[in-house]
Design a protein around this motif. Structure first.
Motif, PDB file in Angstrom:
ATOM      1  N   ILE A 312       0.838  -1.200   0.000  1.00  0.00           N
ATOM      2  CA  ILE A 312       0.000   0.000   0.000  1.00  0.00           C
ATOM      3  C   ILE A 312       0.872   1.250   0.000  1.00  0.00           C
ATOM      4  O   ILE A 312       0.645   2.183  -0.774  1.00  0.00           O
ATOM      5  CB  ILE A 312      -0.934  -0.009   1.224  1.00  0.00           C
ATOM      6  N   ARG A 313       1.878   1.255   0.872  1.00  0.00           N
ATOM      7  CA  ARG A 313       2.789   2.409   0.931  1.00  0.00           C
ATOM      8  C   ARG A 313       3.470   2.653  -0.406  1.00  0.00           C
ATOM      9  O   ARG A 313       3.510   3.780  -0.903  1.00  0.00           O
ATOM     10  CB  ARG A 313       3.852   2.149   2.006  1.00  0.00           C
ATOM     11  N   ASN A 314       3.984   1.590  -1.001  1.00  0.00           N
ATOM     12  CA  ASN A 314       4.706   1.730  -2.265  1.00  0.00           C
ATOM     13  C   ASN A 314       3.796   2.181  -3.401  1.00  0.00           C
ATOM     14  O   ASN A 314       4.222   2.919  -4.290  1.00  0.00           O
ATOM     15  CB  ASN A 314       5.386   0.407  -2.626  1.00  0.00           C
ATOM     16  N   THR A 315       2.555   1.737  -3.369  1.00  0.00           N
ATOM     17  CA  THR A 315       1.597   2.154  -4.386  1.00  0.00           C
ATOM     18  C   THR A 315       1.334   3.650  -4.287  1.00  0.00           C
ATOM     19  O   THR A 315       1.325   4.372  -5.297  1.00  0.00           O
ATOM     20  CB  THR A 315       0.277   1.369  -4.250  1.00  0.00           C
ATOM     21  N   PHE A 316       1.128   4.141  -3.060  1.00  0.00           N
ATOM     22  CA  PHE A 316       0.921   5.580  -2.882  1.00  0.00           C
ATOM     23  C   PHE A 316       2.161   6.367  -3.296  1.00  0.00           C
ATOM     24  O   PHE A 316       2.055   7.438  -3.901  1.00  0.00           O
ATOM     25  CB  PHE A 316       0.559   5.898  -1.427  1.00  0.00           C
ATOM     26  N   VAL A 317       3.348   5.831  -2.992  1.00  0.00           N
ATOM     27  CA  VAL A 317       4.585   6.525  -3.346  1.00  0.00           C
ATOM     28  C   VAL A 317       4.691   6.719  -4.858  1.00  0.00           C
ATOM     29  O   VAL A 317       4.944   7.834  -5.338  1.00  0.00           O
ATOM     30  CB  VAL A 317       5.816   5.749  -2.822  1.00  0.00           C
ATOM     31  N   ALA A 334      -2.888  15.571  -6.163  1.00  0.00           N
ATOM     32  CA  ALA A 334      -4.241  15.090  -5.848  1.00  0.00           C
ATOM     33  C   ALA A 334      -4.687  14.048  -6.866  1.00  0.00           C
ATOM     34  O   ALA A 334      -5.300  13.031  -6.507  1.00  0.00           O
ATOM     35  CB  ALA A 334      -5.216  16.267  -5.824  1.00  0.00           C
ATOM     36  N   TRP A 335      -4.372  14.292  -8.133  1.00  0.00           N
ATOM     37  CA  TRP A 335      -4.690  13.324  -9.194  1.00  0.00           C
ATOM     38  C   TRP A 335      -4.003  11.987  -8.933  1.00  0.00           C
ATOM     39  O   TRP A 335      -4.623  10.922  -9.036  1.00  0.00           O
ATOM     40  CB  TRP A 335      -4.251  13.920 -10.535  1.00  0.00           C
ATOM     41  N   GLY A 336      -2.728  12.034  -8.567  1.00  0.00           N
ATOM     42  CA  GLY A 336      -1.996  10.805  -8.279  1.00  0.00           C
ATOM     43  C   GLY A 336      -2.542  10.078  -7.065  1.00  0.00           C
ATOM     44  O   GLY A 336      -2.706   8.843  -7.079  1.00  0.00           O
ATOM     45  N   MET A 337      -2.855  10.813  -5.998  1.00  0.00           N
ATOM     46  CA  MET A 337      -3.391  10.189  -4.789  1.00  0.00           C
ATOM     47  C   MET A 337      -4.761   9.568  -5.035  1.00  0.00           C
ATOM     48  O   MET A 337      -5.089   8.509  -4.489  1.00  0.00           O
ATOM     49  CB  MET A 337      -3.474  11.225  -3.664  1.00  0.00           C
ATOM     50  N   LEU A 338      -5.560  10.230  -5.856  1.00  0.00           N
ATOM     51  CA  LEU A 338      -6.882   9.697  -6.172  1.00  0.00           C
ATOM     52  C   LEU A 338      -6.759   8.359  -6.893  1.00  0.00           C
ATOM     53  O   LEU A 338      -7.490   7.403  -6.591  1.00  0.00           O
ATOM     54  CB  LEU A 338      -7.647  10.702  -7.030  1.00  0.00           C
ATOM     55  N   HIS A 339      -5.819   8.255  -7.822  1.00  0.00           N
ATOM     56  CA  HIS A 339      -5.607   6.983  -8.508  1.00  0.00           C
ATOM     57  C   HIS A 339      -5.070   5.916  -7.547  1.00  0.00           C
ATOM     58  O   HIS A 339      -5.407   4.730  -7.681  1.00  0.00           O
ATOM     59  CB  HIS A 339      -4.659   7.162  -9.691  1.00  0.00           C
ATOM     60  N   ALA A 340      -4.257   6.319  -6.594  1.00  0.00           N
ATOM     61  CA  ALA A 340      -3.787   5.365  -5.583  1.00  0.00           C
ATOM     62  C   ALA A 340      -4.958   4.830  -4.768  1.00  0.00           C
ATOM     63  O   ALA A 340      -5.032   3.628  -4.464  1.00  0.00           O
ATOM     64  CB  ALA A 340      -2.759   6.029  -4.678  1.00  0.00           C
ATOM     65  N   LEU A 341      -5.888   5.700  -4.417  1.00  0.00           N
ATOM     66  CA  LEU A 341      -7.093   5.269  -3.687  1.00  0.00           C
ATOM     67  C   LEU A 341      -7.941   4.339  -4.544  1.00  0.00           C
ATOM     68  O   LEU A 341      -8.485   3.345  -4.043  1.00  0.00           O
ATOM     69  CB  LEU A 341      -7.900   6.489  -3.260  1.00  0.00           C
ATOM     70  N   TYR A 342      -8.059   4.659  -5.831  1.00  0.00           N
ATOM     71  CA  TYR A 342      -8.781   3.763  -6.743  1.00  0.00           C
ATOM     72  C   TYR A 342      -8.167   2.362  -6.723  1.00  0.00           C
ATOM     73  O   TYR A 342      -8.859   1.350  -6.848  1.00  0.00           O
ATOM     74  CB  TYR A 342      -8.706   4.289  -8.180  1.00  0.00           C
ATOM     75  N   MET A 344      -6.541   0.816  -4.341  1.00  0.00           N
ATOM     76  CA  MET A 344      -6.526   0.090  -3.077  1.00  0.00           C
ATOM     77  C   MET A 344      -7.441  -1.140  -3.029  1.00  0.00           C
ATOM     78  O   MET A 344      -7.008  -2.219  -2.604  1.00  0.00           O
ATOM     79  CB  MET A 344      -6.858   1.036  -1.914  1.00  0.00           C
ATOM     80  N   PRO A 345      -8.713  -1.046  -3.426  1.00  0.00           N
ATOM     81  CA  PRO A 345      -9.574  -2.240  -3.363  1.00  0.00           C
ATOM     82  C   PRO A 345      -9.018  -3.411  -4.170  1.00  0.00           C
ATOM     83  O   PRO A 345      -9.114  -4.571  -3.740  1.00  0.00           O
ATOM     84  CB  PRO A 345     -10.910  -1.749  -3.943  1.00  0.00           C
ATOM     85  N   LEU A 346      -8.421  -3.112  -5.317  1.00  0.00           N
ATOM     86  CA  LEU A 346      -7.844  -4.169  -6.146  1.00  0.00           C
ATOM     87  C   LEU A 346      -6.623  -4.780  -5.481  1.00  0.00           C
ATOM     88  O   LEU A 346      -6.420  -6.001  -5.519  1.00  0.00           O
ATOM     89  CB  LEU A 346      -7.464  -3.609  -7.524  1.00  0.00           C
ATOM     90  N   LEU A 347      -5.812  -3.921  -4.859  1.00  0.00           N
ATOM     91  CA  LEU A 347      -4.610  -4.398  -4.188  1.00  0.00           C
ATOM     92  C   LEU A 347      -4.968  -5.247  -2.970  1.00  0.00           C
ATOM     93  O   LEU A 347      -4.387  -6.317  -2.747  1.00  0.00           O
ATOM     94  CB  LEU A 347      -3.742  -3.204  -3.775  1.00  0.00           C
ATOM     95  N   LEU A 348      -5.947  -4.790  -2.195  1.00  0.00           N
ATOM     96  CA  LEU A 348      -6.325  -5.499  -0.970  1.00  0.00           C
ATOM     97  C   LEU A 348      -7.008  -6.836  -1.269  1.00  0.00           C
ATOM     98  O   LEU A 348      -6.908  -7.785  -0.490  1.00  0.00           O
ATOM     99  CB  LEU A 348      -7.244  -4.620  -0.121  1.00  0.00           C
ATOM    100  N   THR A 349      -7.716  -6.900  -2.388  1.00  0.00           N
ATOM    101  CA  THR A 349      -8.389  -8.157  -2.760  1.00  0.00           C
ATOM    102  C   THR A 349      -7.553  -8.987  -3.732  1.00  0.00           C
ATOM    103  O   THR A 349      -8.003 -10.037  -4.205  1.00  0.00           O
ATOM    104  CB  THR A 349      -9.760  -7.859  -3.403  1.00  0.00           C
ATOM    105  N   LYS A 350      -6.353  -8.502  -4.032  1.00  0.00           N
ATOM    106  CA  LYS A 350      -5.420  -9.194  -4.924  1.00  0.00           C
ATOM    107  C   LYS A 350      -6.036  -9.484  -6.297  1.00  0.00           C
ATOM    108  O   LYS A 350      -5.838 -10.551  -6.871  1.00  0.00           O
ATOM    109  CB  LYS A 350      -4.916 -10.488  -4.286  1.00  0.00           C
ATOM    110  N   SER A 379     -15.424   6.388 -15.987  1.00  0.00           N
ATOM    111  CA  SER A 379     -15.977   7.446 -15.129  1.00  0.00           C
ATOM    112  C   SER A 379     -14.992   7.817 -14.022  1.00  0.00           C
ATOM    113  O   SER A 379     -14.796   9.005 -13.724  1.00  0.00           O
ATOM    114  CB  SER A 379     -17.305   6.986 -14.517  1.00  0.00           C
ATOM    115  N   LEU A 380     -14.350   6.817 -13.420  1.00  0.00           N
ATOM    116  CA  LEU A 380     -13.353   7.087 -12.381  1.00  0.00           C
ATOM    117  C   LEU A 380     -12.182   7.885 -12.952  1.00  0.00           C
ATOM    118  O   LEU A 380     -11.716   8.858 -12.350  1.00  0.00           O
ATOM    119  CB  LEU A 380     -12.841   5.773 -11.791  1.00  0.00           C
ATOM    120  N   VAL A 381     -11.711   7.453 -14.105  1.00  0.00           N
ATOM    121  CA  VAL A 381     -10.571   8.122 -14.736  1.00  0.00           C
ATOM    122  C   VAL A 381     -10.935   9.562 -15.110  1.00  0.00           C
ATOM    123  O   VAL A 381     -10.155  10.493 -14.865  1.00  0.00           O
ATOM    124  CB  VAL A 381     -10.121   7.335 -15.986  1.00  0.00           C
TER     125      VAL A 381
END
Length: 482
Positions: A312-317, A334-342, A344-350, A379-381
């Protein structure tokens, strides 16, 4: 010198003829000709910054030789960091100094301290982010033993400054491009025709799609206080296609141009707006930059191998760095952080590696589930593009607040309504062609095998006619500012 300019239309055939008929007898002659042409191409923007390009090239060339010749690991690492620090230092001065100086001024003002930092009145050298990353990848690959240091300065200088990719990529790797520059190139008619076809499609993306969308997107973002939520939503969609047509169009022209000289550049776009989730989008958007950050930032930080928190940390970085790479503005972060948040669900559920092939291969239409996934991802993008396009965070939040108001359910209206209707029609045609060609390197790559000669010729003439009949107001390529 813009790819869609008369100057380039004269420059490219001249270099092509000289390359194959005058300098084509030896690889050395080919490379010298292309290097001279590349420096001439760059000097047309601002000849003074040619010296900065030469300095960066020489720095990495000699640093790599020292890294390879040193026997002590500590000395190798010293030369590696000398190159990295100077390269990033130059990038920081030209691109980020004023941003940090003003940010410090604002921070001190919050605690009652008033300072007036010295600001630099300099313009950003075109392409500096791209050729800096070319050099950094070469230095790191040399240090890690992936490639031998190049001893021929002409060959290395051409790797850094080859004119199709010099100002806006793709961001090449030495392991891919340098071996091609060291081998004598022979003319391949079919490859050259393929290159011309890709150039034509890139010009259509830029001149017809991106430039028309740009006019509507600019009006919308500049007049957001006076338009309805539905109009602003459509404006965001227009910007989404503007930036895609603009940047992927540039990449198509660059890759097609390189093919004319027998050189293969790495792919930079793979139909990203047909992605089924955000991870797939990032495997298909600005591929050369995404993989650069993956190989030189994400993996060295440990990637996803050291537990979920580290992943998670590395993805945000990498997403925050990616945002900051695009420009010195909080909107990009903000654009980069928003994509990192997008992400997260995929990363956490692998499930971030679920979609590795193109959607609905061999089918005319996607299924209902795939259609919903594509529309949701788009729409997210598009929502995130609002931050990318906005002048400030305040601008972005005001824009978004108007979208999510009652006026979202009204009929969109534009100051240039006729242009909007034509542009929507052009987008519909564009999407149909892109969808039909989504399994190839670019949309019309297989036109010669899928259609008869009369149909192909009619199609080419239709594209050329569209370049004249539906050309938007000439806009500079968006990524030149990065």
């Amino acid at each position: 010198m813009l790819f869609n300019s008369i100057g380039f239309a004269l420059f490219l055939p001249a270099v092509f003829v000289l390359h194959w008929f005058i300098a084509g007898k030896t690889v050395k002659g080919q490379n010298i000709l292309l290097l001279v042409a590349s420096y001439f191409f760059y000097a047309n923007w601002d000849w003074r910054f040619l010296f900065l390009l030469l300095f960066s090239t020489a720095l990495d060339y000699f640093s790599a030789l020292k890294i390879e010749s040193e026997t002590r690991q500590r000395a190798k690492k010293t030369w590696l960091w000398i190159s990295i620090c100077i390269n990033l230092g130059l990038l920081g001065v030209f691109k980020y100094y004023n941003f940090f100086a003003l940010s410090l001024q604002d921070a001190l003002a919050t605690v009652g301290l008033s300072v007036s930092p010295l600001l630099l009145k300099i313009i950003l050298p075109v392409g500096i982010s791209f050729y800096t990353f070319h050099g950094l990848s070469y230095i790191i690959d040399t240090y890690q033993g992936r490639i031998k240091a190049e001893r021929d300065f002409i060959t290395y200088a051409l790797f850094v400054s080859f004119f199709p990719l010099l100002v806006a990529g793709p961001i090449e790797r030495a392991t891919h491009l340098l071996p091609q520059l060291k081998t004598k190139r022979t003319f391949d008619y079919s490859n050259a025709i393929n290159g011309l076809r890709q150039i034509l499609w890139g010009l259509f993306k830029k001149v017809v799609i991106a430039d028309n969308c740009a006019e509507l997107a600019n009006v919308t973002f500049n007049s957001h206080l006076h338009l309805s939520g539905s109009s602003l939503a459509m404006g965001a969609v227009f910007f989404a296609f503007q930036i895609y047509g603009d940047f992927s169009g540039y990449s198509d022209i660059a890759i097609g141009t390189a093919r004319l000289f027998g050189i293969d550049l790495i792919r930079n776009f793979s139909f990203p707006y047909f992605s089924r989730n955000i991870a797939e989008f990032w495997r298909r958007w600005h591929i050369s930059l995404t993989t650069w950050f993956r190989d030189y930032v994400y993996i060295p930080l440990g990637g996803s191998q050291n537990g979920r928190f580290a992943a998670i940390r590395n993805t945000f970085v990498i997403f925050i760095i990616s945002g900051f790479w695009h420009g010195a503005n909080l909107t990009f972060i903000a654009w980069g952080m928003l994509h990192a948040l997008y992400f997260m669900p995929l990363l956490l559920t692998k499930t971030n590696r679920r979609y590795l092939t193109i959607v609905a291969p061999g089918k005319w239409l996607p299924g209902l589930k795939e259609t919903v996934q594509i529309l949701f991802t788009f729409s997210l993008v598009t929502f995130a593009w609002i931050f990318f396009r906005a002048d400030s965070l305040t601008h972005a939040f005001k824009y978004i607040s108007t979208i999510f108001s009652r006026t979202l359910f009204t009929v969109p209206s534009f100051y240039v309504a006729a242009n909007a209707k034509i542009t929507i029609l052009l987008l519909a045609v564009f999407l149909i062609i892109e969808w039909q060609g989504r399994e190839h390197q670019y949309a019309i790559e297989k036109l010669d095998t899928n259609f008869t000669k009369p149909v192909r010729i009619a199609f080419y003439y239709a594209i050329i006619a569209a370049l004249f009949l539906f050309a938007g107001k000439n806009q500079q390529f968006i990524y030149f500012q990065f």
